[in-house]
Scaffold this motif. Structure first.
Motif, mmCIF file in Angstrom:
data_model
loop_
_atom_site.group_PDB
_atom_site.id
_atom_site.type_symbol
_atom_site.label_atom_id
_atom_site.label_comp_id
_atom_site.label_asym_id
_atom_site.label_seq_id
_atom_site.Cartn_x
_atom_site.Cartn_y
_atom_site.Cartn_z
ATOM 1 N N GLN A 1 8.651 4.653 7.408
ATOM 2 C CA GLN A 1 8.030 4.517 8.718
ATOM 3 C C GLN A 1 6.973 5.574 8.923
ATOM 4 O OE1 GLN A 1 8.296 2.140 10.736
ATOM 5 N NE2 GLN A 1 10.388 1.574 11.305
ATOM 6 N N PRO A 2 5.916 5.303 9.637
ATOM 7 C CA PRO A 2 5.487 3.992 10.113
ATOM 8 C C PRO A 2 4.750 3.246 9.004
ATOM 9 C CG PRO A 2 3.889 5.648 10.779
ATOM 10 C CD PRO A 2 4.962 6.372 10.015
ATOM 11 N N SER A 3 4.583 1.938 9.186
ATOM 12 C CA SER A 3 3.698 1.202 8.289
ATOM 13 C C SER A 3 2.260 1.444 8.746
ATOM 14 C CB SER A 3 4.024 -0.284 8.343
ATOM 15 O OG SER A 3 3.814 -0.770 9.651
ATOM 16 N N TYR A 4 1.309 1.095 7.897
ATOM 17 C CA TYR A 4 -0.090 1.250 8.268
ATOM 18 C C TYR A 4 -0.443 0.290 9.399
ATOM 19 C CZ TYR A 4 -0.703 3.906 3.949
ATOM 20 O OH TYR A 4 -0.596 4.844 2.954
ATOM 21 N N ASN A 5 -1.283 0.721 10.277
ATOM 22 C CA ASN A 5 -1.880 -0.181 11.264
ATOM 23 C C ASN A 5 -2.549 -1.337 10.519
ATOM 24 O OD1 ASN A 5 -4.800 -0.817 12.315
ATOM 25 N ND2 ASN A 5 -3.574 -0.432 14.142
ATOM 26 N N LEU A 6 -2.509 -2.536 11.085
ATOM 27 C CA LEU A 6 -3.041 -3.723 10.411
ATOM 28 C C LEU A 6 -4.517 -3.563 10.022
ATOM 29 C CD1 LEU A 6 -2.900 -6.665 9.465
ATOM 30 C CD2 LEU A 6 -3.208 -7.370 11.861
ATOM 31 N N GLN B 1 2.878 4.457 0.626
ATOM 32 C CA GLN B 1 2.972 5.322 1.795
ATOM 33 C C GLN B 1 4.041 6.371 1.592
ATOM 34 O OE1 GLN B 1 3.591 1.875 4.595
ATOM 35 N NE2 GLN B 1 5.313 3.121 5.274
ATOM 36 N N ALA B 2 4.013 7.404 2.440
ATOM 37 C CA ALA B 2 4.837 8.580 2.211
ATOM 38 C C ALA B 2 6.308 8.332 2.532
ATOM 39 C CB ALA B 2 4.316 9.745 3.049
ATOM 40 N N SER B 3 6.574 7.477 3.507
ATOM 41 C CA SER B 3 7.961 7.216 3.890
ATOM 42 C C SER B 3 8.005 5.807 4.480
ATOM 43 C CB SER B 3 8.420 8.245 4.920
ATOM 44 O OG SER B 3 7.524 8.273 6.006
ATOM 45 N N ILE C 1 0.871 -1.174 0.000
ATOM 46 C CA ILE C 1 0.000 0.000 0.000
ATOM 47 C C ILE C 1 0.910 1.226 0.000
ATOM 48 C CG2 ILE C 1 -1.852 1.209 1.206
ATOM 49 C CD1 ILE C 1 -2.584 -1.459 2.536
#
Lengths: 249, 249
Positions: free
Chosen positions: A140-145, A136-138, A134
């Motif tokens: 960290q962090p990954s998306y919450n599950l 994402q901008a950077s 998915i």
């Protein structure tokens, strides 16, 4: 809700019951109902706290000892990863959804999400026909599950893309795809292609290639028949090494 | 991250600190940093538990006593609602994002989300230039607040649609839009258009119309000038009722 019963959400070794509840709520939001969990065999009470109006989904959860068993009936398996690795093809969510659209609308689809901290193992990702991330901008962090599950389902349910230009035959179910891979590896083995130093590498590669193809029954029959033929030819030639050497020149 | 600093996420009276943390994590996932909270003046510790790697966003949160103050510097305000009401136009998320694209890329955008159970009040939704809902499969459940924020931001950050065909001038900032609405209502009042039985209805309607237009400075000047003219004309005519009656025939 119609049309979404062919999709299963598979959570592999989730740590947090709250996240399982949040995933179930996201399923209810977007019209999905089939929740499967690998590696644990019951849900802890906090899952119910976050599964607002999605209790029936939690109650219907099925538990499996391994990912292979959990996706055995799926014709198409999509594995999610937050880490961009270089050792296999990885597509963004939108493209992964496009891939689903290439297959018959009756294909059963497993959407696989790994543990919150560790994700899916290399072997588990290797079982996926399509591996996606998915955007994402950077790093960290990954998306919450629970959020990752909801983002994925929302995109499947509501993001109408153009109709696919490519139409593919129904793949084998996952268990049959895995079985075809094993038969192919056995043949390679019988040819003496594998030895201790390259076995793990070749097993991984073969699995990777087989799952990426999302083999149909016809694909499997053709590939295995071709290979069997090659194998028979080689056996026929083996007793007569001089003739083989001549043929090679 | 570049280009997203013009967006602010505004949470109005959030009940759950965990949800605020989840929203902050979603902001970090998607590259947004400006978090504003209305109606409470501090964050409780559980917010930090769910704001994985998004602590700096929580630390930068600004608190406001009212939505009007929180969005005063925004040229475009988008208000989210889970309830489809019939008393004002409501667009799905994708269309709302399309609307942002119609305005200059420097327009400051406020994305407003209400309380988990009660949502935004009618008055707060009335302040939005665009009111949107995130498509869902059925009325219940609504999306978790943190999930709704992340779905919205993910769509803004990563869902590239076709470039907008329509280019609009920069709207006034929200405070100036509100002020223009008030001046218009005062004029209506001075004309005797409003009385006790219709005042609330007309005030709502005028606010609704003004915010939906996302007025530019020129719009405001033209509308108020036209109205002032009409008003002056009427005042000139009022002392001579016979002539007015004649004109009406």
């Amino acid at each position: 809700m119609a049309g979404h019963s062919r999709f299963a959400v598979i959570l592999v070794r989730p740590d947090s019951p709250e996240n399982v509840g949040l995933a179930a709520r996201g399923m209810a939001n977007t019209g999905f109902t089939d929740l499967r969990i690998v590696g644990i065999d019951r849900l802890e009470p906090p899952a119910w706290r976050t599964a607002v109006h999605a209790e029936s989904i939690l109650e219907g959860t099925r538990f499996f000892p391994s990912l292979g068993k959990a996706v055995a009936d799926c014709e198409l398996v999509l594995g999610s990863t937050a880490r961009v690795r270089h050792d296999f093809p990885l597509v963004p969510l939108e493209a992964a959804i496009g891939r689903i659209g290439e297959y018959p609308a009756s294909a059963r689809v497993g959407l696989v999400f790994g543990n919150e901290r560790t994700g899916l193992t290399q072997d588990e990702l290797g079982r996926a026909n399509v591996r996606f991330h998915i955007p994402q901008a950077s790093r960290q962090p990954s998306y919450n599950l629970g959020v990752a599950v909801t983002l994925t389902l929302h995109a499947i349910a509501f993001r109408g893309g153009p109709p696919p230009t490519l139409h593919r035959d129904m793949p084998l179910d996952h268990a049959a795809q895995a079985e075809a891979g094993r038969r192919f590896r056995d043949m390679l083995d019988s040819l003496g292609f594998m030895h201790e130093t390259n076995r793990a590498f070749i097993v991984d590669k073969v699995q990777d290639i087989f799952f990426r193809m999302a083999l149909t029954a016809k694909d499997r029959d053709v590939i295995l028949a071709m290979f069997r033929k090659a194998l028979e030819g080689r056996r026929e030639r083996e007793p007569r090494p001089t003739r083989t050497r001549k043929e090679l020149t």
